[in-house]
Design a protein around this motif. Structure first.
Motif, short mmCIF file in Angstrom:
data_model
loop_
_atom_site.label_atom_id
_atom_site.label_comp_id
_atom_site.label_asym_id
_atom_site.label_seq_id
_atom_site.Cartn_x
_atom_site.Cartn_y
_atom_site.Cartn_z
N GLY A 132 0.80 -1.20 0.00
CA GLY A 132 0.00 0.00 0.00
C GLY A 132 0.84 1.26 0.00
N LEU A 133 0.30 2.31 0.61
CA LEU A 133 0.99 3.60 0.60
C LEU A 133 2.32 3.57 1.33
CD1 LEU A 133 -1.50 6.56 1.08
CD2 LEU A 133 0.24 6.26 -0.67
N ARG A 134 2.51 2.59 2.20
CA ARG A 134 3.79 2.51 2.90
C ARG A 134 4.94 2.33 1.91
NH1 ARG A 134 5.62 -2.08 7.34
NH2 ARG A 134 7.65 -1.17 7.82
N ALA A 135 4.64 1.80 0.72
CA ALA A 135 5.68 1.55 -0.29
C ALA A 135 6.36 2.83 -0.73
CB ALA A 135 5.08 0.84 -1.50
N VAL A 136 5.69 3.99 -0.61
CA VAL A 136 6.29 5.23 -1.07
C VAL A 136 7.43 5.68 -0.16
CG1 VAL A 136 4.09 5.94 -2.07
CG2 VAL A 136 4.74 6.80 0.17
N THR A 137 7.55 5.07 1.01
CA THR A 137 8.61 5.44 1.94
C THR A 137 9.88 4.60 1.74
OG1 THR A 137 7.93 3.87 3.68
CG2 THR A 137 6.85 6.03 3.65
N GLN A 138 9.83 3.62 0.84
CA GLN A 138 10.95 2.71 0.65
C GLN A 138 11.99 3.28 -0.32
OE1 GLN A 138 10.74 -0.34 2.65
NE2 GLN A 138 9.24 1.15 3.38
N GLU A 139 13.22 2.81 -0.19
CA GLU A 139 14.28 3.26 -1.08
C GLU A 139 14.10 2.70 -2.49
OE1 GLU A 139 16.49 5.45 -0.51
OE2 GLU A 139 16.03 5.72 1.62
N GLU A 140 13.55 1.50 -2.59
CA GLU A 140 13.27 0.88 -3.89
C GLU A 140 11.78 0.60 -3.99
OE1 GLU A 140 15.68 -2.55 -4.51
OE2 GLU A 140 17.57 -1.45 -4.34
N PHE A 141 11.26 0.71 -5.21
CA PHE A 141 9.82 0.55 -5.40
C PHE A 141 9.51 -0.75 -6.13
CE2 PHE A 141 5.94 1.11 -7.95
CZ PHE A 141 5.04 1.38 -6.93
N SER A 142 8.58 -1.52 -5.58
CA SER A 142 8.09 -2.74 -6.21
C SER A 142 6.58 -2.63 -6.33
CB SER A 142 8.46 -3.98 -5.38
OG SER A 142 7.74 -5.12 -5.83
N ALA A 143 6.09 -2.45 -7.55
CA ALA A 143 4.65 -2.32 -7.75
C ALA A 143 3.92 -3.58 -7.30
CB ALA A 143 4.35 -2.04 -9.22
N LEU A 144 4.49 -4.72 -7.66
CA LEU A 144 3.85 -5.99 -7.30
C LEU A 144 3.83 -6.16 -5.78
CD1 LEU A 144 2.55 -8.53 -8.43
CD2 LEU A 144 4.82 -9.60 -8.48
N GLY A 145 4.94 -5.84 -5.13
CA GLY A 145 4.98 -5.93 -3.68
C GLY A 145 4.02 -4.98 -3.01
N ALA A 146 3.91 -3.76 -3.53
CA ALA A 146 3.01 -2.75 -2.96
C ALA A 146 1.56 -3.16 -3.09
CB ALA A 146 3.23 -1.41 -3.66
N LEU A 147 1.24 -3.94 -4.12
CA LEU A 147 -0.13 -4.40 -4.34
C LEU A 147 -0.45 -5.69 -3.60
CD1 LEU A 147 -0.33 -3.67 -8.16
CD2 LEU A 147 -1.48 -2.39 -6.34
N GLY A 148 0.54 -6.23 -2.88
CA GLY A 148 0.32 -7.46 -2.15
C GLY A 148 0.79 -8.68 -2.89
N GLY A 149 1.52 -8.49 -3.97
CA GLY A 149 2.04 -9.62 -4.74
C GLY A 149 1.00 -10.21 -5.67
N VAL A 150 1.41 -11.27 -6.34
CA VAL A 150 0.53 -11.93 -7.31
C VAL A 150 -0.76 -12.38 -6.64
CG1 VAL A 150 0.28 -13.89 -8.87
CG2 VAL A 150 2.46 -12.67 -8.74
N ARG A 151 -0.62 -12.97 -5.47
CA ARG A 151 -1.79 -13.49 -4.77
C ARG A 151 -2.75 -12.37 -4.41
NH1 ARG A 151 -1.29 -17.71 0.21
NH2 ARG A 151 -3.49 -18.31 0.37
N GLY A 152 -2.22 -11.27 -3.94
CA GLY A 152 -3.06 -10.14 -3.59
C GLY A 152 -3.80 -9.58 -4.79
N VAL A 153 -3.11 -9.49 -5.91
CA VAL A 153 -3.75 -8.99 -7.13
C VAL A 153 -4.88 -9.91 -7.55
CG1 VAL A 153 -3.41 -8.53 -9.58
CG2 VAL A 153 -1.70 -7.75 -7.92
N VAL A 154 -4.62 -11.22 -7.52
CA VAL A 154 -5.64 -12.20 -7.91
C VAL A 154 -6.85 -12.10 -7.00
CG1 VAL A 154 -6.18 -14.67 -8.05
CG2 VAL A 154 -4.03 -13.80 -9.00
N GLU A 155 -6.62 -12.01 -5.70
CA GLU A 155 -7.72 -11.92 -4.74
C GLU A 155 -8.54 -10.66 -4.94
OE1 GLU A 155 -5.66 -14.40 -1.04
OE2 GLU A 155 -5.71 -12.21 -1.02
N SER A 156 -7.90 -9.60 -5.41
CA SER A 156 -8.60 -8.33 -5.63
C SER A 156 -9.44 -8.36 -6.90
CB SER A 156 -7.59 -7.19 -5.71
OG SER A 156 -6.87 -7.06 -4.52
N VAL A 157 -8.93 -9.05 -7.92
CA VAL A 157 -9.55 -8.99 -9.24
C VAL A 157 -10.62 -10.05 -9.46
CG1 VAL A 157 -9.08 -9.34 -11.71
CG2 VAL A 157 -7.56 -7.90 -10.33
#
Length: 239
Positions: free
Chosen positions: A17-42
Motif C-alpha cells: 500500500g501507501l507505505r511503499a512510497v517510503t521505501q528506497e526501492e519501489f516494487s509495484a507488485l509488492g506494494a499491491l500485495g504480490g501476485v496473490r493479492g492482485v488475484v484476490e482483488s480482481v
C-alpha cells in the motif's frame, strides 16, 4: 491487496500500500500485495461480470460466484496460516456489494459500495492536502524509523510539517490519489446510472489494480525518486 508466485521471495518483505512510497526501492507488485493479492482483488469482480453475462444477465449465479471466490480466498489463507487481513477486507467489500445487489435486484448495485468508498477517499485525500496534512506525509510519518509504528513518538511522526519543502513534496505526492479517485468516479458513475453492468465492471477492473500501481509509483517518485526527503530543518545553536 496480498501474494505468492513469481518474485514472491522479493515481494514477501515489500512494503504494501501507501507505505511503499517510503521505501528506497519501489516494487509495484509488492506494494499491491504480490501476485496473490492482485488475484484476490480482481477475481470476485471479474467472476461477477463474466457469470452475469454468461448466465443471460441472471443476478443470482453472478452473486454466488463472486461471494464464493472471496470466501475461498480467506479459507485458503486460514488453512495455509498466512495473514488473511487483505482477503478479509475483500470479503467485506464483496459481501456488501452482494447484499446490496441482492436486496435491490439491480446488478449495477453490486458496484455501488465501491463508488461510495472512492467518493469518501476522494474527499479525504483532497481535504488532507487542503488543510496541510497530506495523506502521504501522514503515512510516511507513521512508518518513519522514529515514528509510533516503529516504537517511536507521535511527535516524530509529524516532524515533517516543520519543513515547508518536505510538506509541499508530500502534498504533491498525495495529488495522484486525488486524481485516481476522481477519475474512477468520473468514468464509473455514468455507467452505474445507465445500468451498464458490463462496462461498469470492466471499468472497475481496468481502473483498479493497474491505476493503483500507477498512483503508487507516481507518489514514490515524488517522495523518493528525485531525492530522499530531508529531515526537518532545525535552527543552529548559537556559538
Amino acid at each position: 491487496m496480498p501474494v505468492a508466485g513469481p518474485g514472491a521471495a522479493t515481494d514477501a518483505g515489500a512494503a504494501r500500500g501507501l507505505r511503499a512510497v517510503t521505501q528506497e526501492e519501489f516494487s509495484a507488485l509488492g506494494a499491491l500485495g504480490g501476485v496473490r493479492g492482485v488475484v484476490e482483488s480482481v477475481v470476485p469482480g471479474l467472476l461477477f461480470v463474466v457469470v452475469y453475462l454468461a448466465a443471460g444477465q441472471q443476478l443470482t449465479p453472478a452473486l454466488v460466484s463472486s461471494a464464493a471466490a472471496a470466501v475461498l480466498a480467506v479459507v485458503v489463507r486460514l488453512v495455509q496460516r498466512t495473514p488473511p487481513t487483505q482477503a478479509f477486507s475483500g470479503v467485506v467489500g464483496v459481501g456488501i456489494g452482494v447484499l446490496w445487489a441482492w436486496r435491490t435486484g439491480q446488478a449495477e448495485d453490486y458496484f455501488l459500495y465501491g463508488l461510495y468508498v472512492n467518493a469518501a477517499y476522494l474527499a479525504g485525500t483532497m481535504l488532507s492536502v487542503l488543510v496541510g496534512w497530506p495523506l502521504v506525509g501522514l503515512v510516511a510519518g507513521l512508518f518513519d524509523k522514529q515514528g509510533p509504528l516503529a516504537g517511536g513518538s507521535w511527535s516524530a511522526a509529524v516532524a515533517w510539517r516543520q519543513d515547508a519543502a518536505l510538506r509541499r513534496r508530500y502534498a504533491w505526492a498525495t495529488w495522484p490519489w486525488v486524481a485516481l479517485f476522481a477519475l474512477r468516479l468520473l468514468v464509473q458513475v455514468p455507467f452505474y446510472l445507465g445500468g451498464e453492468v458490463a462496462w461498469l465492471g470492466t471499468a472497475k477492473l481496468v481502473m483498479g489494480v493497474p491505476l493503483t500501481a500507477v498512483a503508487l509509483w507516481l507518489s514514490w517518485m515524488l517522495v523518493r525518486g528525485s531525492a530522499a526527503p530531508r529531515a526537518p530543518s532545525r535552527p543552529r545553536p548559537d556559538r
